[in-house]
Structures are given as structure tokens and as C-alpha cells.
Design a protein around this motif. Sequence first.
Motif, PDB file in Angstrom:
ATOM      1  N   SER A   1      -7.391   8.966   5.689  1.00  0.00           N
ATOM      2  CA  SER A   1      -6.451   9.745   6.476  1.00  0.00           C
ATOM      3  C   SER A   1      -6.141  11.017   5.698  1.00  0.00           C
ATOM      4  N   GLY A   2      -6.703  12.134   6.122  1.00  0.00           N
ATOM      5  CA  GLY A   2      -6.446  13.408   5.455  1.00  0.00           C
ATOM      6  C   GLY A   2      -6.846  13.364   3.991  1.00  0.00           C
ATOM      7  N   ASN A   3      -5.943  13.831   3.132  1.00  0.00           N
ATOM      8  CA  ASN A   3      -6.223  13.861   1.690  1.00  0.00           C
ATOM      9  C   ASN A   3      -5.559  12.705   0.952  1.00  0.00           C
ATOM     10  N   ALA A   4      -5.194  11.664   1.682  1.00  0.00           N
ATOM     11  CA  ALA A   4      -4.461  10.543   1.076  1.00  0.00           C
ATOM     12  C   ALA A   4      -5.339   9.737   0.123  1.00  0.00           C
ATOM     13  N   SER A   5      -4.741   9.379  -0.974  1.00  0.00           N
ATOM     14  CA  SER A   5      -5.331   8.443  -1.924  1.00  0.00           C
ATOM     15  C   SER A   5      -4.374   7.261  -1.966  1.00  0.00           C
ATOM     16  N   PHE A   6      -4.890   6.068  -1.682  1.00  0.00           N
ATOM     17  CA  PHE A   6      -4.026   4.906  -1.540  1.00  0.00           C
ATOM     18  C   PHE A   6      -3.977   4.079  -2.820  1.00  0.00           C
ATOM     19  N   THR A   7      -2.780   3.618  -3.143  1.00  0.00           N
ATOM     20  CA  THR A   7      -2.583   2.673  -4.240  1.00  0.00           C
ATOM     21  C   THR A   7      -2.363   1.315  -3.606  1.00  0.00           C
ATOM     22  N   ILE A   8      -3.192   0.350  -4.005  1.00  0.00           N
ATOM     23  CA  ILE A   8      -3.157  -0.977  -3.398  1.00  0.00           C
ATOM     24  C   ILE A   8      -2.649  -1.982  -4.424  1.00  0.00           C
ATOM     25  N   THR A   9      -1.686  -2.796  -4.022  1.00  0.00           N
ATOM     26  CA  THR A   9      -1.170  -3.869  -4.877  1.00  0.00           C
ATOM     27  C   THR A   9      -1.635  -5.187  -4.283  1.00  0.00           C
ATOM     28  N   MET A  10      -2.309  -5.985  -5.128  1.00  0.00           N
ATOM     29  CA  MET A  10      -2.837  -7.267  -4.670  1.00  0.00           C
ATOM     30  C   MET A  10      -1.893  -8.397  -5.065  1.00  0.00           C
ATOM     31  N   GLY A  11      -1.929  -9.477  -4.306  1.00  0.00           N
ATOM     32  CA  GLY A  11      -1.111 -10.652  -4.601  1.00  0.00           C
ATOM     33  C   GLY A  11      -1.976 -11.891  -4.739  1.00  0.00           C
ATOM     34  N   GLY A  12      -1.327 -13.012  -4.860  1.00  0.00           N
ATOM     35  CA  GLY A  12      -2.047 -14.280  -4.993  1.00  0.00           C
ATOM     36  C   GLY A  12      -2.888 -14.309  -6.250  1.00  0.00           C
ATOM     37  N   ARG A  13      -4.118 -14.760  -6.134  1.00  0.00           N
ATOM     38  CA  ARG A  13      -5.034 -14.844  -7.267  1.00  0.00           C
ATOM     39  C   ARG A  13      -6.179 -13.846  -7.145  1.00  0.00           C
ATOM     40  N   ALA A  14      -5.998 -12.790  -6.368  1.00  0.00           N
ATOM     41  CA  ALA A  14      -7.024 -11.756  -6.245  1.00  0.00           C
ATOM     42  C   ALA A  14      -7.287 -11.124  -7.609  1.00  0.00           C
ATOM     43  N   ASN A  15      -8.518 -10.734  -7.842  1.00  0.00           N
ATOM     44  CA  ASN A  15      -8.964 -10.105  -9.095  1.00  0.00           C
ATOM     45  C   ASN A  15      -8.916 -11.051 -10.292  1.00  0.00           C
ATOM     46  N   ARG A  16      -8.867 -12.351 -10.044  1.00  0.00           N
ATOM     47  CA  ARG A  16      -8.855 -13.325 -11.147  1.00  0.00           C
ATOM     48  C   ARG A  16     -10.129 -14.154 -11.101  1.00  0.00           C
ATOM     49  N   VAL A  17     -10.838 -14.142 -12.199  1.00  0.00           N
ATOM     50  CA  VAL A  17     -12.046 -14.952 -12.341  1.00  0.00           C
ATOM     51  C   VAL A  17     -11.886 -15.792 -13.595  1.00  0.00           C
ATOM     52  N   THR A  18     -12.079 -17.095 -13.456  1.00  0.00           N
ATOM     53  CA  THR A  18     -12.021 -17.972 -14.620  1.00  0.00           C
ATOM     54  C   THR A  18     -13.391 -18.610 -14.810  1.00  0.00           C
ATOM     55  N   THR A  19     -13.741 -18.799 -16.069  1.00  0.00           N
ATOM     56  CA  THR A  19     -15.003 -19.471 -16.372  1.00  0.00           C
ATOM     57  C   THR A  19     -14.721 -20.622 -17.328  1.00  0.00           C
TER      58      THR A  19
ATOM     59  N   ILE B   1       0.863  -1.182   0.000  1.00  0.00           N
ATOM     60  CA  ILE B   1       0.000   0.000   0.000  1.00  0.00           C
ATOM     61  C   ILE B   1       0.894   1.224   0.000  1.00  0.00           C
ATOM     62  N   SER B   2       0.558   2.198  -0.832  1.00  0.00           N
ATOM     63  CA  SER B   2       1.294   3.459  -0.811  1.00  0.00           C
ATOM     64  C   SER B   2       0.301   4.608  -0.903  1.00  0.00           C
ATOM     65  N   ALA B   3       0.719   5.758  -0.407  1.00  0.00           N
ATOM     66  CA  ALA B   3      -0.114   6.970  -0.448  1.00  0.00           C
ATOM     67  C   ALA B   3       0.438   7.905  -1.518  1.00  0.00           C
ATOM     68  N   ASN B   4      -0.446   8.741  -2.061  1.00  0.00           N
ATOM     69  CA  ASN B   4      -0.016   9.695  -3.084  1.00  0.00           C
ATOM     70  C   ASN B   4       0.977  10.704  -2.510  1.00  0.00           C
ATOM     71  N   ALA B   5       1.838  11.244  -3.375  1.00  0.00           N
ATOM     72  CA  ALA B   5       2.856  12.212  -2.959  1.00  0.00           C
ATOM     73  C   ALA B   5       2.198  13.453  -2.374  1.00  0.00           C
ATOM     74  N   GLY B   6       2.762  13.952  -1.307  1.00  0.00           N
ATOM     75  CA  GLY B   6       2.279  15.191  -0.682  1.00  0.00           C
ATOM     76  C   GLY B   6       1.004  15.028   0.109  1.00  0.00           C
ATOM     77  N   SER B   7       0.612  13.803   0.405  1.00  0.00           N
ATOM     78  CA  SER B   7      -0.627  13.614   1.155  1.00  0.00           C
ATOM     79  C   SER B   7      -0.406  13.894   2.637  1.00  0.00           C
ATOM     80  N   VAL B   8      -1.438  14.434   3.234  1.00  0.00           N
ATOM     81  CA  VAL B   8      -1.406  14.824   4.639  1.00  0.00           C
ATOM     82  C   VAL B   8      -2.322  13.891   5.412  1.00  0.00           C
ATOM     83  N   GLY B   9      -1.934  13.542   6.629  1.00  0.00           N
ATOM     84  CA  GLY B   9      -2.757  12.662   7.448  1.00  0.00           C
ATOM     85  C   GLY B   9      -2.341  12.727   8.891  1.00  0.00           C
ATOM     86  N   ALA B  10      -2.589  11.637   9.591  1.00  0.00           N
ATOM     87  CA  ALA B  10      -2.228  11.543  11.003  1.00  0.00           C
ATOM     88  C   ALA B  10      -1.745  10.126  11.257  1.00  0.00           C
ATOM     89  N   ASN B  11      -0.919   9.971  12.306  1.00  0.00           N
ATOM     90  CA  ASN B  11      -0.505   8.626  12.692  1.00  0.00           C
ATOM     91  C   ASN B  11      -1.768   7.852  13.052  1.00  0.00           C
TER      92      ASN B  11
END
Length: 192
Positions: A157-175, A93-103
Motif C-alpha cells: 500500500s503506497g510507500n508503507a513498510s510494515f512491522t509484523i509481530t508474531m505470537g504463539g511459537r512462530a519463528n521457533r525451531v527446536t532440534t 501489524i504497524s506501518a512506518n511513520a508518514g507512510s502513504v496508502g489507500a483504504n
Amino acid sequence: MSLWGNLDAANNAPKQSATAGYGGNKPQVTANAQVYYSNTELGAYITGSAIGVFGVNAQEQINAEASANTLLGVPQHAGWVIRKTGMGPITAISANAGSVGANSLITFSQGLGRDGSQFGVSNAVASISVNTAGYITAVTLTSGGLYANTPIATANSGNASFTITMGGRANRVTTETIVAMGSMTGDGGNVY
């Protein structure tokens, strides 16, 4: 007595199917597709996955191809279709550059998908660290959770926009179309 029917209902679903190759951890049901009818529950038959058998009529097939919705999967042909949804954790998980928030701690919800099925079976948690000026310096993943598709943060958290990276087989659908037919009728329990 036939092995399947053309009505989208549990009692018309194929009586036997080649689902054993999907790795179900409940072997007593892997030879009977009827128990999978319209199932979208994560982990019901296979740990870390959802497997279901759906009746897809010709119009639903056309709609699926037109939308190319990767969260629902696109069957190859109208008829009886096995749909398998994979799962995986959040790996980064990462936050956009210059984002403001709190612990703070941020939790990523299990939520519900567009088809009404569950996003995940366990929540991810991350801690947010900020510097003395309040800018986010780090997002540390405490627990990756387990999700079928990318979750959203339940608290911000504040103005943060998060980038999420998924692992495993998340977001995979097979038919896989196990019985191709253009004469499927009804709309019982479909996600398409």
C-alpha cells in the motif's frame, strides 16, 4: 536387524523414537520415527507444527553451526535429529511513520521458506485506513493466520513498510539429536 542405519534414507531412520512427548495428535505414529523422515509439512502429524526426522552428516552439522540459521534450527550433533517447527498467528501489524496508502485490505501470504517448506497454513488479513491526505492512520488485523515464520505482505500500500509481530511459537525451531553419529552418509531429503 538394527534399529537405525547411517545412510540418510527413510529405511535407515530410527525405527523407534521418543516423539510421543512432542504432543502428536496422531498417536499411531508417535512411536515410529521413520514416518517422520524428512517431513517439513505443517500440521501433518501435529496440529500447528511440523515435525521431522533428518539425517545430518558432519559437514551439514558444521554448516548449520556456522550459519546459525534460526529458521532451520541448529542440531546439537551430527546423526539422526528430530526437528520441530512451531507456529503462531500475526498478533500486530504497524506501518512506518508518514507512510502513504489507500483504504484497502492486505493479505499476508503462506509462502515458502528457505528450506522449501510452507510458511503457514492460513493467510492473515489486515485492513488499512488512511486520512483525507492519504496517510495511513491505522492497520487493523482482521485475521491473524497461522505461520511457522514471519510472512511478507503479498500486496503493498503506497510507500508503507510494515512491522509484523508474531505470537504463539512462530519463528521457533527446536532440534534434538536422538542418535549421535559422525558416520552419517548420503544427503537424502535434508534441509541442512
